[in-house]
Design an enzyme around this catalytic site. Sequence first.
Site, mmCIF file in Angstrom:
data_model
loop_
_atom_site.group_PDB
_atom_site.id
_atom_site.type_symbol
_atom_site.label_atom_id
_atom_site.label_comp_id
_atom_site.label_asym_id
_atom_site.label_seq_id
_atom_site.Cartn_x
_atom_site.Cartn_y
_atom_site.Cartn_z
ATOM 1 N N LYS A 75 0.822 -1.211 0.000
ATOM 2 C CA LYS A 75 0.000 0.000 0.000
ATOM 3 C C LYS A 75 0.857 1.262 0.000
ATOM 4 O O LYS A 75 0.509 2.249 -0.648
ATOM 5 C CB LYS A 75 -0.951 0.019 1.198
ATOM 6 C CG LYS A 75 -0.263 0.166 2.529
ATOM 7 C CD LYS A 75 -1.212 0.594 3.614
ATOM 8 C CE LYS A 75 -0.423 0.787 4.903
ATOM 9 N NZ LYS A 75 -1.179 1.306 5.986
ATOM 10 N N THR A 76 2.004 1.250 0.723
ATOM 11 C CA THR A 76 2.854 2.450 0.746
ATOM 12 C C THR A 76 3.391 2.733 -0.652
ATOM 13 O O THR A 76 3.483 3.899 -1.069
ATOM 14 C CB THR A 76 4.015 2.281 1.745
ATOM 15 O OG1 THR A 76 3.480 1.955 3.033
ATOM 16 C CG2 THR A 76 4.828 3.559 1.853
ATOM 17 N N ARG A 81 2.282 -10.568 10.496
ATOM 18 C CA ARG A 81 3.593 -9.930 10.706
ATOM 19 C C ARG A 81 4.714 -10.847 10.226
ATOM 20 O O ARG A 81 5.839 -10.407 10.010
ATOM 21 C CB ARG A 81 3.841 -9.613 12.196
ATOM 22 C CG ARG A 81 2.897 -8.624 12.876
ATOM 23 C CD ARG A 81 2.673 -7.374 12.074
ATOM 24 N NE ARG A 81 1.484 -7.519 11.245
ATOM 25 C CZ ARG A 81 1.192 -6.740 10.205
ATOM 26 N NH1 ARG A 81 2.026 -5.771 9.857
ATOM 27 N NH2 ARG A 81 0.100 -6.914 9.505
ATOM 28 N N ASP A 135 -4.056 7.488 5.512
ATOM 29 C CA ASP A 135 -3.624 6.096 5.662
ATOM 30 C C ASP A 135 -4.214 5.526 6.952
ATOM 31 O O ASP A 135 -4.561 6.264 7.875
ATOM 32 C CB ASP A 135 -2.088 6.057 5.709
ATOM 33 C CG ASP A 135 -1.551 4.652 5.552
ATOM 34 O OD1 ASP A 135 -2.318 3.742 5.171
ATOM 35 O OD2 ASP A 135 -0.342 4.449 5.817
ATOM 36 N N GLU A 136 -4.305 4.197 7.029
ATOM 37 C CA GLU A 136 -4.813 3.504 8.228
ATOM 38 C C GLU A 136 -6.186 4.059 8.647
ATOM 39 O O GLU A 136 -6.448 4.299 9.830
ATOM 40 C CB GLU A 136 -3.814 3.628 9.395
ATOM 41 C CG GLU A 136 -2.410 3.151 9.080
ATOM 42 C CD GLU A 136 -2.281 1.634 9.000
ATOM 43 O OE1 GLU A 136 -3.314 0.947 9.076
ATOM 44 O OE2 GLU A 136 -1.162 1.139 8.848
ATOM 45 N N GLN A 166 -7.690 -5.116 9.900
ATOM 46 C CA GLN A 166 -6.614 -4.737 10.814
ATOM 47 C C GLN A 166 -7.035 -3.597 11.746
ATOM 48 O O GLN A 166 -6.193 -2.882 12.281
ATOM 49 C CB GLN A 166 -5.362 -4.340 10.036
ATOM 50 C CG GLN A 166 -4.755 -5.487 9.240
ATOM 51 C CD GLN A 166 -3.434 -5.122 8.603
ATOM 52 O OE1 GLN A 166 -2.420 -4.937 9.264
ATOM 53 N NE2 GLN A 166 -3.430 -5.007 7.279
#
Length: 737
Positions: A34-35, A602, A221-222, A252
């Site tokens: 995504k980044t 993770r 973001d997020e 998430q």
Amino acid sequence: MERDYQRLLNKEQYEACTTVDGPVLILAGAGSGKTRAITHRIAYMIGEVGVPPWAILAITFTNKAANEMKERVRDLVGPEADGMWISTFHSSCVRILRRNIDRLGYRKDFTIYDSYDQKALIRQCMQELKISNKEFSEKDMLSAISSAKDSLITPAAYAKLNSTNFRKARIVEVYERYQRRLKQNSALDFDDIIMLTVQLFQQEPEVLAFYQTKFRYIMVDEYQDTNHAQYQFIRLLSAAHQNICVVGDDDQSIYRFRGADLGNILGFESDYPSAKVIKLEENYRSTETILKAANSVIQNNQSRKKKTMRTANPMGEKIRIYEAFSDAEEGKFVAKEVRRLFLDGRQYKEFALLYRTNAQSRIFEESLMREGIPYRIVGGLKFYDRKEIKDVMAYLRLLNNPFDEVSLRRIINVPKRSIGDVSVQKLADCARSREENMYDVLLDLEDLALFSGRTLISLIEFRDLLNNLMVDAAEFSVRDTLLALLERTQYLKAYETSKDPEDQSRIENVDELLNAAAEYDQKDGASLAGFLEEVALISDVDRYDENADALVLMTVHSAKGLEFPVVFMVGMENGLFPGHQAFDEPGEMEEARRLAYVGITRARELLYMTHAEMRRVFGRSVMYPPSNFIADIPEELKEALGNTKPKMSRADRAVTDFGGMHGLSRPAAPTIRTHVEKGLTPEEVKAGTKVSHPKFGHGMVVGVTKESNDTKVQIVFDNYGIKTFMLSLTPLKLLLD
């Protein structure tokens, strides 16, 4: 510079990159790049569409993420990137408030209070209102006020909403006084930063119009982690142009306890009916086994957008499940397995040990130390929370804002200068009676005849010291200001003459603060106010160093956004992960499942899940069944290690699951809830214990008195005030945090 975006990005990333106008929802699964998509989208907007950098606002949740995004955008578009605002919610709002907060009656040179400062101020307010810690803990009071601010509820609105609730009426009193005192101190807490910016936009239309005109394109973001205040901030800013792009993953969303509202991302299409939805479902991080395991856990949630992550990565090794006899054996297993993999060629920095609560770290730390394995903890005592650093920072904050009473109270007698608590309280009482600040009283000391003798001399010397340092701070660099205050206060003198290794460590920490100040002084426009603001907005994860060769221990919450080749998820038991409360409330279970999904994703190459047959919780031996989340993973994706027993069927698990008031996790094995159905024992009840009564609901014990063969308990209930019971006759249920 021309760039072939179609070659650089996959199909969905390219669509996200080139969809510029109008509302856009990018559902970006774990490890989906995504980044990369966000930074190339910014580069595309500037280079291909011609959007001026200053017209773009990009918001993240951590400074670490913001700095990474800035660097990657700068690599793509060059120095033009410096014209953008790429920052956290708090940094963006502080920047807006520094220009405009005077319209709300605050000074522009406000101080930002951290959690320690907040507790100190709450403690003062509670003492003044004669509210004891038995009635309310400072933590609970702060949590209630923080929750109100996250929901944009002012003290006046809170009072109207809770006029008939005994406990909440007490919160109203503290909330009102706390806000009044913050304003007198020219200070904001973290929740104020967002709430006051929203209030500014709502009350000052021309200020809102200015920023709406400036930021024609907004990216967040997020987005799944936003609370109501952050949601309103974005809604107001984007209302004029509707060029709003939010990026997030509902799977998430793990900060419900902080006020994050999953409905913000799930309801985006309702808020913006013309929104385009783009799903990034290709994972570049994990093996196919790990990804399939994550999918198998999260698919059991109902409140989510339908998506299934996929990967072109190899299948990889199975997920390793280990059942230990005890928590001590679990710790030994993890340490020895890390040592074995290290000897096979892995570096210690490749390992992460994840748990649900920080309290679980002790046993693993002991095991790692015995094996000689280097480790660091994210979420332990932060650098800026150490006593000596907070002392020195309090001085710096006072030089920048002399009305900061929390800082003044902290250092007025540090180092000791014969100013005791009684004198400090007399100063505070005088300030309150004159409707002034304590610093105002210090300025008028000679005229007030409040003090005499040595105390008066000490207070005058302290005031003059502050005033002289303020003059210097206006001209000196931050480092030179720090050096001047250390020299004139002789703060380090006691530590320099001490033989205690801890005191030597304190000196080293202050030296490190000097290094931080010198580093900051190299920045354009460096100032004391800027340094204090930068420090206030730092989070623990921001200082996580990925290159240090040491295993990292952290909560799953802290690990979000990070990745590791090898992950150990420990304490995977019903009652720990998920916690007890998840079996009483479906929303909590879904949150716990999202947390498990975050933990699993993770891992890049190897994932371990460990649990213990028996462990000590709150000083008592308990036996919890293996976590449902382990059972959710198909058998073909798992392998049992060591003494792991055969897995229970779902029917067997149903018998041992915690639900409602179920007592034992296994036959004849006492758990934390052994006494629920017949009432709690006297050993379990003390002031501050949170309990539930079948008629009166949730409450807190505020008094315990022994009476012959029984115990009298006083409980303050949320909706019924204080009630008194005999413990043996009362079916109370213990509530766990």
